[in-house]
Design a protein around this motif. Sequence first.
Motif, PDB file in Angstrom:
ATOM      1  N   ALA A  39       0.827  -1.212   0.000  1.00  8.02           N
ATOM      2  CA  ALA A  39       0.000   0.000   0.000  1.00  8.02           C
ATOM      3  C   ALA A  39       0.860   1.260   0.000  1.00  8.02           C
ATOM      4  CB  ALA A  39      -0.928   0.003   1.207  1.00  8.02           C
ATOM      5  N   PHE A  40       2.021   1.209   0.621  1.00 10.62           N
ATOM      6  CA  PHE A  40       2.911   2.365   0.616  1.00 10.62           C
ATOM      7  C   PHE A  40       3.462   2.583  -0.797  1.00 10.62           C
ATOM      8  CE2 PHE A  40       7.014   4.543   1.393  1.00 10.62           C
ATOM      9  CZ  PHE A  40       6.517   5.671   2.042  1.00 10.62           C
ATOM     10  N   ALA A  41       3.758   1.492  -1.508  1.00 15.09           N
ATOM     11  CA  ALA A  41       4.250   1.592  -2.885  1.00 15.09           C
ATOM     12  C   ALA A  41       3.147   2.071  -3.822  1.00 15.09           C
ATOM     13  CB  ALA A  41       4.797   0.251  -3.350  1.00 15.09           C
ATOM     14  N   ASP A  42       1.889   1.655  -3.561  1.00 11.57           N
ATOM     15  CA  ASP A  42       0.747   2.057  -4.383  1.00 11.57           C
ATOM     16  C   ASP A  42      -0.341   2.581  -3.454  1.00 11.57           C
ATOM     17  OD1 ASP A  42      -1.302   2.394  -6.182  1.00 11.57           O
ATOM     18  OD2 ASP A  42      -1.533   0.266  -6.655  1.00 11.57           O
ATOM     19  N   PRO A  43      -0.395   3.913  -3.221  1.00 12.21           N
ATOM     20  CA  PRO A  43      -1.337   4.487  -2.249  1.00 12.21           C
ATOM     21  C   PRO A  43      -2.809   4.211  -2.540  1.00 12.21           C
ATOM     22  CG  PRO A  43       0.330   6.094  -2.854  1.00 12.21           C
ATOM     23  CD  PRO A  43       0.498   4.921  -3.770  1.00 12.21           C
ATOM     24  N   SER A  44      -3.154   3.825  -3.782  1.00  9.15           N
ATOM     25  CA  SER A  44      -4.557   3.539  -4.085  1.00  9.15           C
ATOM     26  C   SER A  44      -5.002   2.184  -3.545  1.00  9.15           C
ATOM     27  CB  SER A  44      -4.789   3.592  -5.598  1.00  9.15           C
ATOM     28  OG  SER A  44      -4.077   2.552  -6.234  1.00  9.15           O
ATOM     29  N   LYS A  45      -4.056   1.339  -3.133  1.00 12.20           N
ATOM     30  CA  LYS A  45      -4.397   0.008  -2.598  1.00 12.20           C
ATOM     31  C   LYS A  45      -5.067   0.142  -1.237  1.00 12.20           C
ATOM     32  CE  LYS A  45      -1.541  -3.351  -4.722  1.00 12.20           C
ATOM     33  NZ  LYS A  45      -1.378  -4.735  -4.588  1.00 12.20           N
ATOM     34  N   LYS A  46      -6.042  -0.705  -1.016  1.00  8.15           N
ATOM     35  CA  LYS A  46      -6.726  -0.780   0.274  1.00  8.15           C
ATOM     36  C   LYS A  46      -6.077  -1.882   1.099  1.00  8.15           C
ATOM     37  CE  LYS A  46     -10.163   2.037  -0.736  1.00  8.15           C
ATOM     38  NZ  LYS A  46     -10.128   3.361  -0.273  1.00  8.15           N
ATOM     39  N   VAL A  47      -6.081  -1.705   2.408  1.00 12.60           N
ATOM     40  CA  VAL A  47      -5.540  -2.708   3.321  1.00 12.60           C
ATOM     41  C   VAL A  47      -6.664  -3.112   4.259  1.00 12.60           C
ATOM     42  CG1 VAL A  47      -3.857  -3.185   5.131  1.00 12.60           C
ATOM     43  CG2 VAL A  47      -3.211  -1.763   3.188  1.00 12.60           C
ATOM     44  N   ARG A  48      -6.961  -4.400   4.284  1.00 13.77           N
ATOM     45  CA  ARG A  48      -8.005  -4.885   5.176  1.00 13.77           C
ATOM     46  C   ARG A  48      -7.587  -4.615   6.618  1.00 13.77           C
ATOM     47  NH1 ARG A  48     -10.155 -11.017   5.942  1.00 13.77           N
ATOM     48  NH2 ARG A  48     -11.934 -10.465   7.202  1.00 13.77           N
ATOM     49  N   GLY A  49      -8.457  -3.986   7.370  1.00  8.75           N
ATOM     50  CA  GLY A  49      -8.132  -3.623   8.749  1.00  8.75           C
ATOM     51  C   GLY A  49      -7.522  -2.239   8.849  1.00  8.75           C
ATOM     52  N   GLY A  50      -7.324  -1.580   7.714  1.00 11.97           N
ATOM     53  CA  GLY A  50      -6.793  -0.228   7.712  1.00 11.97           C
ATOM     54  C   GLY A  50      -5.285  -0.179   7.556  1.00 11.97           C
ATOM     55  N   LYS A  51      -4.829   0.932   7.026  1.00 13.85           N
ATOM     56  CA  LYS A  51      -3.398   1.128   6.841  1.00 13.85           C
ATOM     57  C   LYS A  51      -2.752   1.491   8.164  1.00 13.85           C
ATOM     58  CE  LYS A  51      -3.785   2.635   2.059  1.00 13.85           C
ATOM     59  NZ  LYS A  51      -3.624   3.733   1.108  1.00 13.85           N
ATOM     60  N   TRP A  52      -1.518   1.089   8.311  1.00 17.57           N
ATOM     61  CA  TRP A  52      -0.745   1.395   9.512  1.00 17.57           C
ATOM     62  C   TRP A  52      -0.010   2.716   9.380  1.00 17.57           C
ATOM     63  CZ3 TRP A  52       2.224  -3.722  10.839  1.00 17.57           C
ATOM     64  CH2 TRP A  52       1.345  -4.623  11.407  1.00 17.57           C
ATOM     65  N   PHE A  53      -0.148   3.381   8.264  1.00 22.64           N
ATOM     66  CA  PHE A  53       0.625   4.601   8.058  1.00 22.64           C
ATOM     67  C   PHE A  53      -0.258   5.686   7.465  1.00 22.64           C
ATOM     68  CE2 PHE A  53       0.785   2.309   4.112  1.00 22.64           C
ATOM     69  CZ  PHE A  53       0.611   3.290   3.151  1.00 22.64           C
ATOM     70  N   GLU A  54       0.181   6.909   7.678  1.00 23.28           N
ATOM     71  CA  GLU A  54      -0.465   8.057   7.067  1.00 23.28           C
ATOM     72  C   GLU A  54       0.640   9.033   6.698  1.00 23.28           C
ATOM     73  OE1 GLU A  54      -3.603  11.604   8.180  1.00 23.28           O
ATOM     74  OE2 GLU A  54      -3.560   9.792   9.405  1.00 23.28           O
ATOM     75  N   ILE A  55       0.615   9.479   5.452  1.00 22.75           N
ATOM     76  CA  ILE A  55       1.626  10.424   4.993  1.00 22.75           C
ATOM     77  C   ILE A  55       1.106  11.828   5.259  1.00 22.75           C
ATOM     78  CG2 ILE A  55       2.951  11.257   3.016  1.00 22.75           C
ATOM     79  CD1 ILE A  55       2.613   8.432   1.808  1.00 22.75           C
ATOM     80  N   GLY A  56       1.896  12.603   5.974  1.00 23.00           N
ATOM     81  CA  GLY A  56       1.488  13.950   6.344  1.00 23.00           C
ATOM     82  C   GLY A  56       2.337  15.001   5.670  1.00 23.00           C
ATOM     83  N   ASN A  57       2.447  16.143   6.323  1.00 24.00           N
ATOM     84  CA  ASN A  57       3.225  17.258   5.800  1.00 24.00           C
ATOM     85  C   ASN A  57       4.706  16.901   5.742  1.00 24.00           C
ATOM     86  OD1 ASN A  57       0.893  18.756   5.685  1.00 24.00           O
ATOM     87  ND2 ASN A  57       1.171  19.596   7.731  1.00 24.00           N
ATOM     88  N   ASN A  58       5.417  17.551   4.828  1.00 23.61           N
ATOM     89  CA  ASN A  58       6.867  17.381   4.676  1.00 23.61           C
ATOM     90  C   ASN A  58       7.259  15.931   4.425  1.00 23.61           C
ATOM     91  OD1 ASN A  58       7.276  20.150   5.154  1.00 23.61           O
ATOM     92  ND2 ASN A  58       7.138  19.773   7.355  1.00 23.61           N
ATOM     93  N   GLN A  59       6.348  15.140   3.827  1.00 18.38           N
ATOM     94  CA  GLN A  59       6.609  13.738   3.508  1.00 18.38           C
ATOM     95  C   GLN A  59       7.004  12.919   4.737  1.00 18.38           C
ATOM     96  OE1 GLN A  59       6.026  12.228   0.426  1.00 18.38           O
ATOM     97  NE2 GLN A  59       4.966  14.164   0.204  1.00 18.38           N
TER      98      GLN A  59
END
Length: 167
Positions: A39-59
């Motif tokens: 999912a990190f390599a392809d942000p459009s991918k969904k992860v069952r149970g939710g993603k463990w990461f969130e990309i914020g400001n300043n990458q």
Amino acid sequence: MALKDIIAKLSPDNEKLFHHDPDAERRPVLERIAKNREAFADPSKKVRGGKWFEIGNNQMVAFTPTRADGQPIVIDGKSVTFWSSTEFLAILNAFEAAVRAGEIDDQLAGSTPAGASLPTSELKKPRQRARRSDAGVSRGWSDERRARFAETIASRKIGRDTPDAGG
């Protein structure tokens, strides 16, 4: 060796040790690491149970790993850690290596530093539906509702059978 000597060596923990799979608690976490890596390599991918990461400001990436039951996995006393997006894949690789090495096994079984939770074995049991007080009793339509429905159907039939006057 006599039978009583053999029986004396029996331990009630032997059966637990026989059935114990040290990778059983690790496997769901390792699977989620792989899915989050994709999912990190392809942000459009969904992860069952939710993603463990969130990309914020300043990458910067907020990393919030969880167990199968949703309880947070605590890293260095924190349930959320922040990393540069350029080093995030290396962080996932290091986290995967730590899980495989058993470094967080104490958090995967039982309670976590973030709080207690259900054991994984409890999560796999299907939920029981709540029983209604009138379970098994027919809850058909009342006579009043049945009469209103019959009136509605009759008026529809009359509308279909009558030719349009304006047509």
